[in-house]
Design a protein around this motif. Structure first.
Motif, PDB file in Angstrom:
ATOM      1  N   THR A 231      41.570  47.031  41.527  1.00 27.46           N
ATOM      2  CA  THR A 231      40.808  46.024  40.796  1.00 27.46           C
ATOM      3  C   THR A 231      39.965  45.249  41.799  1.00 27.46           C
ATOM      4  OG1 THR A 231      42.476  45.771  39.053  1.00 27.46           O
ATOM      5  CG2 THR A 231      40.927  43.953  39.361  1.00 27.46           C
ATOM      6  N   ARG A 233      37.981  42.023  42.242  1.00 27.46           N
ATOM      7  CA  ARG A 233      37.953  40.716  41.585  1.00 27.46           C
ATOM      8  C   ARG A 233      37.086  39.744  42.377  1.00 27.46           C
ATOM      9  NH1 ARG A 233      43.640  38.092  40.977  1.00 27.46           N
ATOM     10  NH2 ARG A 233      43.794  39.640  39.308  1.00 27.46           N
ATOM     11  N   GLN A 271      35.928  40.814  37.072  1.00 29.00           N
ATOM     12  CA  GLN A 271      36.636  41.895  37.751  1.00 29.00           C
ATOM     13  C   GLN A 271      36.366  43.224  37.063  1.00 29.00           C
ATOM     14  OE1 GLN A 271      40.662  40.461  37.662  1.00 29.00           O
ATOM     15  NE2 GLN A 271      41.133  41.502  35.753  1.00 29.00           N
TER      16      GLN A 271
END
Length: 307
Positions: A231, A233, A271
């Protein structure tokens, strides 16, 4: 949008709070007015991260960082080939007032004597880039499946109106487009006044090819980032716990410090899920791959490109 997984982060941060009275609340000086570019300081800003741009811009590729690059100094790297994750970050102001910071020279050296010892702490004076870096503007994180977080080394930003952010109505004229630079007497360079901020309806943008706008996936000074699912972010105006000598210009309802006040701190995250490949190929891997990426980093100032 804040996600449930951030609850643990917020809980940890809640253990320590900042007290503005201990450090002094930083108040920006009154700013210049322009004939057709008038500030809007009535109301409160609200920053978001454009997740769509983030999702369509990221790219993993192998790149040679050359001698003389400021990125080497900032990341404590030696010249050589590195695997980088680059991405574009767009941070619109969707509130009902401008973010106004003003001239970094007056924040760094309020009395104008050339000595930054009286700085209010909002900016760092970056000797390599020869301009100022606004602190704690954004946080870049790469998170693996176990929750382990890798932080990017980019730590300085220049806030300006780069492009309109279309939310259904055209914005007013831009106001802020000057990063500002300190005087360099040893080079015969005078001070360049700045005017930093983000107007209502405008967005700042950090294009993926800017200096430092990346993660070093094979950083010799940190744990390597292996291939896999992650991820990416981005957290604009993130919460932090100020040290005793650091400014705490704004405080959210949970007691965390922020570099400027907002009407809503809960929408400051954008994100996207990404894949880091085993081999990125000659032109890179990801939706932002290009056949001819620039050989050298682009300077992050008011002349930076937006595409």
């Amino acid at each position: 949008m804040r996600i449930a997984r951030l609850a643990a982060v917020s809980a940890a941060l809640a253990l320590a709070t900042c007290t503005p009275a201990e450090r002094g609340v930083v108040v920006a000086p009154s700013g210049p007015q322009f004939d057709s570019h008038v500030q809007d300081l009535v109301g409160t800003p609200d920053m978001i991260v454009d997740a769509k741009t983030l999702a369509t811009s990221w790219v993993v590729y192998d790149h040679e960082i050359r001698e003389g690059s400021c990125s080497l100094q900032e990341a404590n790297l030696t010249p050589g080939q590195y695997r980088l994750l680059r991405f574009t970050v767009v941070t619109p102001n969707v509130g009902d007032a401008d973010i106004y910071i003003g001239d970094p020279n007056r924040h760094w050296d309020p009395n104008g004597d050339g000595d930054g010892s009286d700085s209010d702490g909002l900016f760092e004076n970056n000797a390599c880039h020869r301009h100022y870096h606004f602190r704690n503007y954004a946080l870049y994180q790469l998170i693996d499946g176990s929750g382990k977080i890798t932080k990017a080394r980019k730590n300085g930003f220049c806030m300006i109106d780069v492009k309109p952010y279309n939310d259904g109505a055209p914005p007013k004229s831009w106001v802020y487009r000057a990063c500002g630079r300190p005087a360099r007497p040893e080079l015969g360079l005078p001070e360049v006044p700045g005017n930093q901020g983000i107007s209502v309806g405008y967005a700042d943008e950090y294009y993926k090819w800017l200096a430092g706008q990346y993660f070093v996936l094979n950083d010799p000074n940190a744990d390597p980032v292996p291939p896999g699912e992650y991820t990416l972010r981005i957290w604009v105006n993130p919460p932090f716990t100020a040290k005793r000598t650091e400014p705490c210009p704004a405080v959210d309802p949970q007691g965390f410090c922020h570099m400027f006040k907002e009407s809503n701190y809960a929408n400051n995250i954008g994100q996207v899920r990404i894949t880091i490949p085993d081999h990125p190929g000659k032109t890179g891997f990801g939706p932002g791959a290009e056949s001819n990426p620039p050989a050298d980093d682009i300077v992050d100032d008011e002349n930076r490109p937006d595409k």
